[in-house]
Write a protein that holds these residues in place. Structure first.
Motif, short mmCIF file in Angstrom:
data_model
loop_
_atom_site.label_atom_id
_atom_site.label_comp_id
_atom_site.label_asym_id
_atom_site.label_seq_id
_atom_site.Cartn_x
_atom_site.Cartn_y
_atom_site.Cartn_z
N VAL A 35 -2.04 -8.12 9.45
CA VAL A 35 -0.91 -7.82 8.58
C VAL A 35 -0.96 -6.36 8.11
N ILE A 36 -2.16 -5.79 8.00
CA ILE A 36 -2.30 -4.45 7.43
C ILE A 36 -1.55 -3.42 8.26
N ASP A 37 -1.90 -3.34 9.56
CA ASP A 37 -1.23 -2.36 10.41
C ASP A 37 0.25 -2.67 10.59
N ASN A 38 0.56 -3.97 10.65
CA ASN A 38 1.97 -4.35 10.82
C ASN A 38 2.81 -3.90 9.64
N MET A 39 2.29 -4.02 8.43
CA MET A 39 3.08 -3.60 7.26
C MET A 39 3.11 -2.08 7.15
N ILE A 40 2.05 -1.42 7.57
CA ILE A 40 2.07 0.05 7.55
C ILE A 40 3.17 0.54 8.50
N GLN A 41 3.32 -0.15 9.63
CA GLN A 41 4.38 0.22 10.57
C GLN A 41 5.74 -0.28 10.15
N GLY A 42 5.76 -1.07 9.08
CA GLY A 42 7.04 -1.59 8.58
C GLY A 42 7.66 -2.64 9.46
N ASN A 43 6.83 -3.48 10.11
CA ASN A 43 7.38 -4.47 11.03
C ASN A 43 8.12 -5.62 10.35
N LYS A 44 7.75 -5.94 9.12
CA LYS A 44 8.48 -6.98 8.41
C LYS A 44 8.69 -6.56 6.97
N ALA A 45 9.54 -7.31 6.24
CA ALA A 45 9.93 -6.88 4.90
C ALA A 45 8.95 -7.33 3.81
N ILE A 46 8.41 -8.54 3.95
CA ILE A 46 7.56 -9.09 2.89
C ILE A 46 6.28 -9.66 3.48
N ALA A 47 5.17 -9.47 2.78
CA ALA A 47 3.93 -10.07 3.24
C ALA A 47 3.10 -10.48 2.04
N MET A 48 2.43 -11.63 2.22
CA MET A 48 1.49 -12.07 1.20
C MET A 48 0.15 -11.45 1.55
N VAL A 49 -0.41 -10.66 0.61
CA VAL A 49 -1.65 -9.94 0.92
C VAL A 49 -2.62 -9.95 -0.26
N TYR A 50 -3.84 -9.57 0.01
CA TYR A 50 -4.82 -9.34 -1.05
C TYR A 50 -4.55 -7.96 -1.63
N SER A 51 -4.82 -7.80 -2.92
CA SER A 51 -4.50 -6.54 -3.60
C SER A 51 -5.14 -5.33 -2.91
N GLY A 52 -6.37 -5.49 -2.42
CA GLY A 52 -7.05 -4.35 -1.80
C GLY A 52 -6.34 -3.88 -0.55
N ASP A 53 -5.88 -4.84 0.28
CA ASP A 53 -5.12 -4.46 1.47
C ASP A 53 -3.81 -3.81 1.06
N ALA A 54 -3.23 -4.31 -0.04
CA ALA A 54 -1.99 -3.73 -0.53
C ALA A 54 -2.20 -2.27 -0.93
#
Lengths: 343, 266, 281
Positions: free
Chosen positions: A210-229
């Protein structure tokens, strides 16, 4: 033939001969949870070899231990610490060897899972929340809290963390229940909540990807741990972190020494090194998780992670809960989660 | 005429299409191992930084070492055991032969994951610590049946009296074995060994279930690292692909070239 | 030749220890209850009862469906390719078959990993589509991605197996067919296709077997929500820690696969007999 065989045997003897008789410390921790230079420095300072192994979830760590693997230092989360204590799998820490322990943030100590911190000491801490793309997600939608994960406006746009404890926490909180409920009808309602999410939202269940995918903006919302956020928001300014007011899981990943550890002294040195402000800072900067060392935490929230709310998880918010271990509930939840995924 | 031309074109496009399908992903993997940024999709210039990172990464180097060590040892042991057993099978009574061949087929017919968990259950109920040794034993277990299967047909083509003839001429059984039988079935032994080596070298499923305590082969490492974008995986893969391609080209083209040379000499 | 017969003895011990006992352990675990200690087991059918929940039956059916589609696609693509290769100039055959088989030797994880950066939402295909203003295509985490990954991994086995049966076919039979006045189509349908059936069938087993049990391809290209039978087993053993239930699933899968292998072999024999009968005509 004989010659080939002989030379292969010789070669392998030579190769195995290369391995040293230095003391070996075996550490079992989360994936991407340390600055690798720290490991190398520790090996040099203490003239030892560190075998650093990684797991994806508390459950898979426990299963590995069950299958007979032995480690000196483990880094499980709170409820898993409790389980290991209950099963007599840990040994008490010798605080005379942990000279850096005094620097720990007070609010993280003496929690219910290990009331006097006899067995465990914090490594990183944080909570679970939502990372969202500010250019896509309407701010007002956030007021739905966890229910935004079931808002069909964002169908096909969500990542859900593939961990039974965390998904059930989200469902239970969304329904207004305690994460540690033992009430079967509440758990079944949470299961239904997740089934609806699974059916209507076309979610992707991910872990660290999820980390790299959200950095690339692949999806709008993700449930994550605060540190990854913290890491994601630092890399991609379009992303922001939000923790629903319905409450969330507050967690403390802690270092423990297993009962059958072979290198007890070295294990203490390792833990003490991790608590050293300089080392703690390196680790925290590298992975983005919140440091349990007060001075490091105060420093980083004003410097490297300035303005990133994910780095400063809320402490003692009444709706937030720490997981408690309950064997029966664990089994029920893990069966139900497999069913949600399989359906 | 037009029909035949069309047919030729169709054939060409079929072959070209399937080769593109096979090689494009591998090519993109290799190209981006030389990328100057961490991205696997946009080109930022040429660099060998991921190769430097690969050789500096102790975990990766140790995975390469484990993979090679286990592959070499398991190939050697399974080839020796497999060849001798195959010879034994060919000289055994029918019941024993059938029994061994049938049991031997189990790991071949069974899904890998079933073999893997069977071994995992075995090792943990004997409370054997998982690591290099368990990985090695498991690799020998799954590659020996393939060696036996490759060597057996060669023995069937052998004159059944040849070993006896050697012994009548004064050879000991061991000599008959080493000097007569084995040289005759050598091609089968070599292809069995090659098969064993590649199976061990590429294995993931079985190694994943039976190893532990920090012992990882390349496959397990790729598996654990694949969650994050990491061009060092591409660098490692590129090296593997190049080595395998070169070895395969040599193994396959050498006999052809030799044949040509002989023909040229004539 | 008693002397050499003795050579099987060490392997028989080895075989019972490392092939037979693990199988028995799976059966033992499948029929016993909780606790991962062999000493404290209790006989039960619960693990099988648990599996016959509609949810898990669905997983089983889905795995079989995906594996069947993969096998079908492999035949449809693989047969023409093998046919074309078997009919080109012999010099080219060796080279082309080498090119087809090289990917087989490359690590399966590496080959599957390569597709992630091609198929993902910001991957190579979508980057290209974006540059010509076509909206992003959702490929990752779909049936398409998983089946593509499987076809990519297993197609070489199908081509190789069909090619082998085509290449060793007696060309005289085909020429005889032409001499007797059959056209290309008739010759292919009546002679070549039936005679190459054993190759197709061994290709089917080579593709279907790994496709039905893999957990890597669905995990890499299908995401955590894509659950096939292999993932279910892996999940039970690695994450959940329910080895008894995991063993029961494995046992069911192994039995289904053994049965289908047995059946394909039987079909195989029938077809070969039929084809040989056809020859006499």
């Amino acid at each position: 033939m004989k010659k080939i065989g002989f030379s292969i045997l010789l070669l392998s003897l030579m190769l195995t001969g290369c391995q040293t008789s230095k003391p070996t410390l075996k550490v079992f921790s989360w994936g991407a949870y340390i600055d690798n230079t720290v490991i190398e420095k520790f090996e040099n300072d203490y003239d030892c070899v560190v075998i650093y192994d990684m797991f994806e979830s508390n459950e898979s760590m426990y299963t590995k231990l069950l299958s007979g693997e032995k480690y000196d230092v483990l880094v499980p989360s709170d409820y898993m610490v409790q389980r290991l204590i209950d099963e007599d799998a840990l040994q008490a820490l010798d605080y005379t060897k942990l000279t850096n322990a005094s620097g720990i943030i007070n609010g993280l100590l003496n929690r219910e899972f290990d009331p006097t911190n006899t067995y465990s000491i914090p490594y990183f801490w944080g909570n679970v929340g939502l990372i969202y793309n500010t250019t896509i997600v309407d701010q007002t939608d956030l007021s739905q809290g966890w229910n935004i994960l079931r808002d069909t406006t964002y169908k096909g746009q969500v990542y859900v963390y593939d961990s039974e404890r965390d998904v059930f926490m989200v469902a239970l909180k969304a329904l207004g229940y305690s994460t540690n409920t033992t009430n079967m009808s509440q758990i079944n309602k949470a299961y239904d909540w997740l089934e609806v999410l699974d059916k209507t939202m076309d979610p992707v269940y991910s872990t660290d990807d999820v980390i790299d995918n959200m950095i690339q903006g692949n999806k709008a919302i993700a449930m994550v741990y605060s540190g990854d956020a913290t890491y994601i928001t630092a890399e991609n300014p379009d992303m922001a972190y939000y923790v629903p007011l319905q409450g969330t899981n507050f967690w403390v990943d802690s270092m423990v020494i297993s009962r059958d550890a072979k290198e007890v002294d070295l294990a203490h040195e390792w833990i003490n090194t991790m608590l050293d402000p300089e080392v703690a800072k390196l680790n925290s900067v590298f992975v983005g998780y919140s440091s349990p060392i007060q001075t490091v935490f105060d420093d980083l929230k004003e410097t490297d992670f300035y303005g990133l709310s994910a780095y400063t998880p809320r402490l003692d918010y009444p709706n937030d809960e720490v997981f408690k271990y309950n064997e029966d509930i664990k089994r029920i939840i893990s069966d139900l989660w497999v069913k949600v995924k399989a359906n | 005429m037009v029909g035949s031309k069309n047919r030729k074109l169709t054939r060409f496009f079929l072959i070209a299409g399937v080769l593109l399908f096979f090689y494009a992903p591998i090519a993109s993997l290799m190209v981006f191992s030389f990328n100057d940024s961490r991205s696997l999709t946009s080109w930022a210039g040429f660099s060998t930084q991921w190769y430097t990172a690969l050789f500096a990464n102790r975990e990766m180097m140790s995975a390469i070492y484990v993979t090679l060590l286990v592959a070499l040892l398991s190939t050697f042991i399974s080839t020796v055991v497999g060849t001798l057993t195959a010879i034994g099978i060919s000289k055994s009574r029918k019941i024993i032969r059938e029994l061994i061949i049938n049991v031997n087929n189990f790991p071949i017919l069974n899904p890998e994951i079933v073999t893997a968990i069977g071994l995992m259950l075995l090792f943990s109920s004997l409370s054997i610590e998982k690591g290099l040794i368990t990985m090695l034993v498991a690799h020998i277990i799954f590659s020996t049946p393939y060696v036996i299967l490759t060597v057996l047909p060669k023995l069937r083509g052998l004159d059944p009296d040849i070993a006896e003839a050697a012994m009548d001429l004064g050879a000991t059984p061991a000599q008959a074995l080493w000097k007569v039988i084995i040289p005759l079935i050598m091609p089968g032994v070599i292809s069995g060994a090659l098969l064993a080596f590649t199976m061990s070298f590429d294995d993931f499923v079985i190694s994943y279930f039976v190893s532990g305590n920090g012992v990882k082969n390349i496959s397990i490492l790729v598996y654990t690292m694949s969650k994050r974008i990491n061009p060092t995986i591409n660098a490692l893969s590129t090296i593997l692909v190049v080595i395998i391609t070169v070895v395969l080209l040599i193994v396959n083209l050498l006999p052809i070239l030799k044949k040509k040379e002989l023909r040229g000499a004539e | 030749m008693r002397v050499f017969g003795n050579l099987v003895k060490p392997y028989m011990v080895w075989m019972s220890l490392f092939i037979v006992i693990p199988m028995l352990l799976i059966v033992l675990y499948a029929f016993t209850t909780h606790g991962n200690s062999v000493m404290a087991f209790q006989f039960t059918f619960d693990n099988f009862g648990k599996f016959f929940d509609p949810v898990f039956i669905k997983v089983m059916l889905k795995s079989i469906q995906v594996a069947l589609i993969t096998t079908g696609v492999c035949i449809v693509i693989g047969y023409p390719i093998a046919y074309v290769i078997a009919n080109v100039d012999e010099r080219w055959q060796t080279l082309l078959m080498l090119l087809v088989t090289i990917p087989m030797w490359i690590n399966m994880l590496v080959r599957t990993y390569a597709w992630i950066s091609i198929l993902s939402d910001s991957g190579l295909i979508n980057t290209f589509l974006k540059s010509i203003n076509i909206g992003p295509l959702k490929m990752m985490y779909t049936d398409f991605a998983v089946i593509l990954g499987m076809v990519y991994n297993f197609l070489p086995f199908m081509i190789l197996s069909i090619y082998t049966s085509l290449a060793k076919m007696d060309k005289a039979v085909i020429n005889a067919s032409y001499d007797l006045g059959a056209n290309t189509r008739q010759t292919f349908m009546k002679i070549t296709l039936p005679l190459s059936m054993p190759g197709v069938i061994s290709g089917v087993t080579l593709v279907f077997l790994p496709a039905v049990s893999t957990f890597i391809i669905p995990k890499f290209l299908g995401g955590g929500q894509y659950m096939l039978i292999g993932n279910l087993i892996e999940n039970q053993f690695i994450t959940v820690g329910e080895w008894n239930f995991g063993s029961a699933i494995s046992l069911i899968m192994a039995i289904i696969i053994m049965l289908s292998m047995y059946m394909t072999r039987k079909i195989d024999k029938d077809i070969v007999q039929e084809a040989q009968g056809g020859n006499k005509w």
